[in-house]
Every structure is written in C-alpha cells, then in structure tokens.
Motif scaffolding. Structure first.
Motif, PDB file in Angstrom:
ATOM      1  N   ALA A 293      -2.543  45.491  26.743  1.00  0.00           N
ATOM      2  CA  ALA A 293      -3.881  46.036  26.997  1.00  0.00           C
ATOM      3  C   ALA A 293      -3.944  47.518  26.674  1.00  0.00           C
ATOM      4  O   ALA A 293      -4.936  48.012  26.122  1.00  0.00           O
ATOM      5  CB  ALA A 293      -4.265  45.787  28.458  1.00  0.00           C
ATOM      6  N   GLU A 296      -4.007  48.066  22.883  1.00  0.00           N
ATOM      7  CA  GLU A 296      -5.346  47.736  22.383  1.00  0.00           C
ATOM      8  C   GLU A 296      -6.332  48.849  22.717  1.00  0.00           C
ATOM      9  O   GLU A 296      -7.165  49.247  21.887  1.00  0.00           O
ATOM     10  CB  GLU A 296      -5.822  46.412  22.994  1.00  0.00           C
ATOM     11  CG  GLU A 296      -7.188  45.975  22.477  1.00  0.00           C
ATOM     12  CD  GLU A 296      -7.691  44.697  23.131  1.00  0.00           C
ATOM     13  OE1 GLU A 296      -8.882  44.334  22.894  1.00  0.00           O
ATOM     14  OE2 GLU A 296      -6.918  44.058  23.886  1.00  0.00           O
ATOM     15  N   GLY A 297      -6.238  49.378  23.934  1.00  0.00           N
ATOM     16  CA  GLY A 297      -7.137  50.451  24.332  1.00  0.00           C
ATOM     17  C   GLY A 297      -6.896  51.728  23.551  1.00  0.00           C
ATOM     18  O   GLY A 297      -7.848  52.422  23.171  1.00  0.00           O
ATOM     19  N   GLY A 301      -9.501  53.602  21.229  1.00  0.00           N
ATOM     20  CA  GLY A 301      -9.809  55.013  21.455  1.00  0.00           C
ATOM     21  C   GLY A 301      -9.632  55.854  20.215  1.00  0.00           C
ATOM     22  O   GLY A 301     -10.420  56.771  19.950  1.00  0.00           O
ATOM     23  N   ASN A 316     -14.330  55.566  27.094  1.00  0.00           N
ATOM     24  CA  ASN A 316     -14.936  54.251  27.301  1.00  0.00           C
ATOM     25  C   ASN A 316     -14.297  53.201  26.411  1.00  0.00           C
ATOM     26  O   ASN A 316     -14.139  52.037  26.815  1.00  0.00           O
ATOM     27  CB  ASN A 316     -16.439  54.329  27.049  1.00  0.00           C
ATOM     28  CG  ASN A 316     -17.148  55.166  28.094  1.00  0.00           C
ATOM     29  OD1 ASN A 316     -16.675  55.301  29.227  1.00  0.00           O
ATOM     30  ND2 ASN A 316     -18.285  55.751  27.734  1.00  0.00           N
ATOM     31  N   LEU A 318     -11.176  53.181  25.394  1.00  0.00           N
ATOM     32  CA  LEU A 318      -9.893  52.876  26.009  1.00  0.00           C
ATOM     33  C   LEU A 318     -10.064  51.956  27.210  1.00  0.00           C
ATOM     34  O   LEU A 318      -9.285  51.014  27.408  1.00  0.00           O
ATOM     35  CB  LEU A 318      -9.215  54.172  26.457  1.00  0.00           C
ATOM     36  CG  LEU A 318      -8.028  54.009  27.409  1.00  0.00           C
ATOM     37  CD1 LEU A 318      -6.807  53.493  26.675  1.00  0.00           C
ATOM     38  CD2 LEU A 318      -7.722  55.317  28.128  1.00  0.00           C
ATOM     39  N   ALA A 319     -11.076  52.211  28.014  1.00  0.00           N
ATOM     40  CA  ALA A 319     -11.225  51.523  29.296  1.00  0.00           C
ATOM     41  C   ALA A 319     -11.519  50.039  29.150  1.00  0.00           C
ATOM     42  O   ALA A 319     -11.075  49.239  29.985  1.00  0.00           O
ATOM     43  CB  ALA A 319     -12.327  52.188  30.113  1.00  0.00           C
ATOM     44  N   PRO A 321     -10.523  47.390  27.124  1.00  0.00           N
ATOM     45  CA  PRO A 321      -9.413  46.427  27.168  1.00  0.00           C
ATOM     46  C   PRO A 321      -8.633  46.468  28.478  1.00  0.00           C
ATOM     47  O   PRO A 321      -8.151  45.427  28.952  1.00  0.00           O
ATOM     48  CB  PRO A 321      -8.527  46.853  25.988  1.00  0.00           C
ATOM     49  CG  PRO A 321      -9.413  47.641  25.096  1.00  0.00           C
ATOM     50  CD  PRO A 321     -10.371  48.337  26.004  1.00  0.00           C
ATOM     51  N   LEU A 322      -8.507  47.656  29.064  1.00  0.00           N
ATOM     52  CA  LEU A 322      -7.790  47.757  30.329  1.00  0.00           C
ATOM     53  C   LEU A 322      -8.535  47.033  31.439  1.00  0.00           C
ATOM     54  O   LEU A 322      -7.928  46.328  32.261  1.00  0.00           O
ATOM     55  CB  LEU A 322      -7.580  49.228  30.699  1.00  0.00           C
ATOM     56  CG  LEU A 322      -6.667  50.045  29.774  1.00  0.00           C
ATOM     57  CD1 LEU A 322      -6.632  51.505  30.224  1.00  0.00           C
ATOM     58  CD2 LEU A 322      -5.255  49.470  29.751  1.00  0.00           C
ATOM     59  N   GLU A 323      -9.848  47.194  31.465  1.00  0.00           N
ATOM     60  CA  GLU A 323     -10.638  46.529  32.504  1.00  0.00           C
ATOM     61  C   GLU A 323     -10.581  45.013  32.351  1.00  0.00           C
ATOM     62  O   GLU A 323     -10.534  44.276  33.347  1.00  0.00           O
ATOM     63  CB  GLU A 323     -12.078  47.034  32.450  1.00  0.00           C
ATOM     64  CG  GLU A 323     -12.218  48.481  32.924  1.00  0.00           C
ATOM     65  CD  GLU A 323     -13.617  49.035  32.730  1.00  0.00           C
ATOM     66  OE1 GLU A 323     -14.461  48.298  32.160  1.00  0.00           O
ATOM     67  OE2 GLU A 323     -13.866  50.193  33.140  1.00  0.00           O
ATOM     68  N   CYS A 333      -8.278  60.597  30.285  1.00  0.00           N
ATOM     69  CA  CYS A 333      -7.263  60.050  29.387  1.00  0.00           C
ATOM     70  C   CYS A 333      -6.915  61.025  28.263  1.00  0.00           C
ATOM     71  O   CYS A 333      -6.342  60.606  27.248  1.00  0.00           O
ATOM     72  CB  CYS A 333      -7.714  58.711  28.813  1.00  0.00           C
ATOM     73  SG  CYS A 333      -9.198  58.779  27.782  1.00  0.00           S
TER      74      CYS A 333
END
Length: 407
Positions: A293, A296-297, A301, A316, A318-319, A321-323, A333
């Motif tokens: 994740a 991917e983020g 980004g 946003n 980055l966030a 895939p993490l979410e 970040c």
C-alpha cells in the motif's frame, strides 16, 4: 566617526572567502529577499538562522551556539555579525569584503551583565536604523526570547516585526547550482543505504553500524566529500520503530525485527534525505500488506507532485491507497529540503498535507516522507524529489522502492 562605526570600517581583513556559489547566485538570492522585505515594509532584516545566513552569505562555521547573524540592507551588501573569535571564520567563508564583517567582544558570551544584542543594537543605531522597521526571525531555533527582549529594549524607537521564514520562503525554488549540490548529496545517500543493507545482520551492535554510516557519509563519493548532516542517523527497530525519531544504542540487531534507516548525505550543507527499511528474517503478512500500500501511495504521490498541482494533492494521492488498506497516518508526508544546519534538514515552509494548498513550482525540492509509525512497528520508504517543468517529480536517489529483506 563613533566607536561602533569605526569598528565596522576598520575590521578590514583581506577577503579570503571560499563561498561555494557564484556572485551572480548570491545576487539572485539577495534580490528575492529584498523584494520580500519591500513587500512587508521592512527597512532592515536581521537573519540569525544559520541556514539562512549561509544561503545569503556563504558563512559556514559551528558557531551557532552563540549569538550571530547577518544584517540585510536594501542598498548595500550584507553585514556579518558575530563573536570576535568567529569573525576570522566569516572572512574565510563569506563572499563579502572584510569591511562587511563585524563582531562583539568575548566578554559578551554567556554573560549575565551584558548581552550581545545590546552591542548589535548600537551598530544598528549608528547605521541609521534605530527608528526603522526591522524584521527579526522570532520563531527560530537560534533567536531566543532574551535576545528579542534585549534588542527591543535597546532600540526603543524601532519597530521590530516578525520576519520568521521570510528568507526560508525565498529558498523554495532551487537554482541549478543548488540542484547540483543536492544531486551530489543524493549519491552519498545511496552509498549510505547500500552500506547499511550490505552490513546489517543479527548480532551486530547498532553503534557499530552507525560508525560505518558516518564513515560512508563523511568519506563521500567520487571526490565529493561528505559534510555533517543536520540530523543524526535514526534507526529504531521492532516495537521501537513505532517512534519516528529514536537514534541508536549498543543493542544488537535481532532476527524478526524491522529497522528503518533515516539518513541523508550532505554536500556543502545541502541534503538529500533518504529512508529505507530492512527486515531481518521473514516479514509478517501485515508488513507486506503495508509495504504494498505504501509503495502504491508513493507512486501516486510522485505522479501528483507536478508543477501547477498543490501540496495537498500529493498528500491526498498518497492517502488513498493507504486508506484502502486500513492505514491512517495522521501526519504530514513531506517538507522542503536544501541547505540546512542542525537540528533540522527541513526548510520549515510548505508541508505536504491535506490542508496545504501551496502551488508546486519547478525547482522546488521535498523530502517525500510517508513513514508509517504504527502501534508496535514502523516502516519508512521515502524519496527526496524535485518538481520538474513537466511530468511527475524526479527522485534524487535511485534505489529499489521496497522493504529490504535479509534472511
């Protein structure tokens, strides 16, 4: 001519400066700062941040534990001011002639009877700025509350205004000369990480690996010598990696633990921070899922880090895939990087976070730093990046973007 002014004029060493940039580059920087001063109605700017001092004058010395600074005028070259025994260091590093170097006597140092700001106030008054609008860097590591109060009391007719980060904001877009230094620093960062991956093993005491990190950092690469970085190596392991800013001790690396390494090569005070994580043994599934994740983020980004987009667009991207993986960071970040001194290699202006709508410009440089610090483990995979004229950001370093595993 009074005593203060005589001191300024007569302190005329022959200029031996080894300032690292061209005179045209320093003139470019001064032009940016003077325009910002004019927009703020500032007649005289006092700069005490050592990074800003170096950026404007080339001054480079380990003297920031005492009061020192640079006076920036609209119509004259900057004036370096500091402790008497450090004035020779200014002569040998700044681009200005010796007439623009002045000092205070050693009996001001850590005295309870007098303060260096009293002597500086005398200089400012004698130069005709005693009743002018003077900018000072109030929220700065190196400008104390006592310094501000003493300067204000010693210049009762002056209007002291907060000029925090005025110079920092002029540093955000790097010149080609600066980018060259950052690329050299990045090569040293790669060397450090390569050495870490090669040497780390269970049973190796942390302090021994840190000794090798420093050796790689300071010996440099291909004739480019290494300077001391603004932050020491950070390398917490296992549950300690849940904390973002732990350094090292004498304990040994252990099988079954991940260690992130947050380091930076440094060349002529310019940095290229770089982080990678090494797992000794077989990583658990949750860390592999976080790795996927996070990568991917990061890639999302980097694509969002384009000229014309905003700082928040990177955060946003980055966030998302993490979410989707159920990971919430709750921290910025990234931040701008370039020239710096301890205790921080960031420029303290833009933040890559959802509420920062600063528009990205070509030549801006950031540490894209989406570290994961969870309840009892951590993972850092980061890149130092350059915003380009077209397309996604350029990464200064070129090493695999992954969780390194040694079994």
């Amino acid at each position: 001519m009074n005593t203060m002014t005589e001191q300024i004029v007569q302190f005329g060493y022959a200029a031996e400066g080894r300032a690292p940039f061209s005179l045209a580059e320093y003139e470019r920087r001064l032009g940016l700062v003077r325009r910002a001063m004019e927009q703020r109605g500032i007649d005289l700017l006092f700069v005490e941040d050592p990074s800003n001092m170096a950026w404007l004058t080339g001054y480079d010395g380990w003297s920031f534990y005492v009061h020192q600074g640079v006076l920036i005028f609209h119509d004259a070259d900057p004036m370096w001011w500091g402790r008497q025994q450090d004035a020779n260091g200014a002569v040998r590093t700044v681009w200005m002639a010796g007439v623009h170097i002045t000092h205070y006597a050693d009996n001001y140092v850590q005295s309870t009877e007098r303060h260096p700001m009293q002597q500086l106030a005398g200089i400012i008054h004698d130069l005709g700025y005693g009743a002018k609008r003077i900018g000072v860097e109030m929220d700065n590591y190196y400008f104390s509350a006592k310094a501000y109060m003493t300067l204000r009391e010693s210049l009762p007719q002056a209007d002291l205004v907060d000029a925090t980060a005025l110079v920092n904001w002029q540093r955000t877009v790097k010149s080609e000369e600066e980018l060259d230094f950052m690329r050299r620093a990045a090569k040293i960062s790669e060397k450090i990480i390569d050495g870490v991956v090669d040497r780390i093993e269970p049973g190796l005491p942390k302090n021994e690996l840190v000794a090798d990190i420093y050796r790689d950092a300071l010996t440099g690469l291909d004739g480019d010598w290494g300077d001391y970085p603004a932050i020491v190596p950070l390398l917490p392991s296992g549950a300690d990696a849940a904390a973002s800013h732990l350094t090292w001790d004498g304990r040994a690396f252990a099988t079954g633990e991940a260690t992130f390494f947050e380091i930076s090569g440094c060349y002529r005070r310019y940095h290229a921070p770089f982080c990678r994580t090494v797992f000794l043994g077989e990583p658990p599934d949750y860390m592999r899922a976080a790795e996927a994740a996070l990568i991917e983020g990061i890639e999302a980004g980097l694509w969002a880090a384009k000229a014309g987009n905003r700082a928040c667009d990177v955060a946003n991207a980055l966030a998302a895939p993490l979410e989707r993986a159920g990971i919430e960071r709750g921290a910025r970040c990234g931040y701008p990087i370039g020239i710096s001194y301890p205790p921080d290699w960031g420029e303290r202006t833009i933040s890559l976070r959802p509420e920062d709508e600063t528009v990205l410009e070509p030549g801006m440089t950031f540490h894209f730093m989406p570290g994961l610090w969870m309840e009892n483990w951590g993972l850092e995979i980061t890149e130092s990046i350059l915003i380009r004229e077209d397309g996604p950001a350029e990464c200064f370093c070129d090493r695999p973007r992954k969780l390194y595993v040694k079994t």
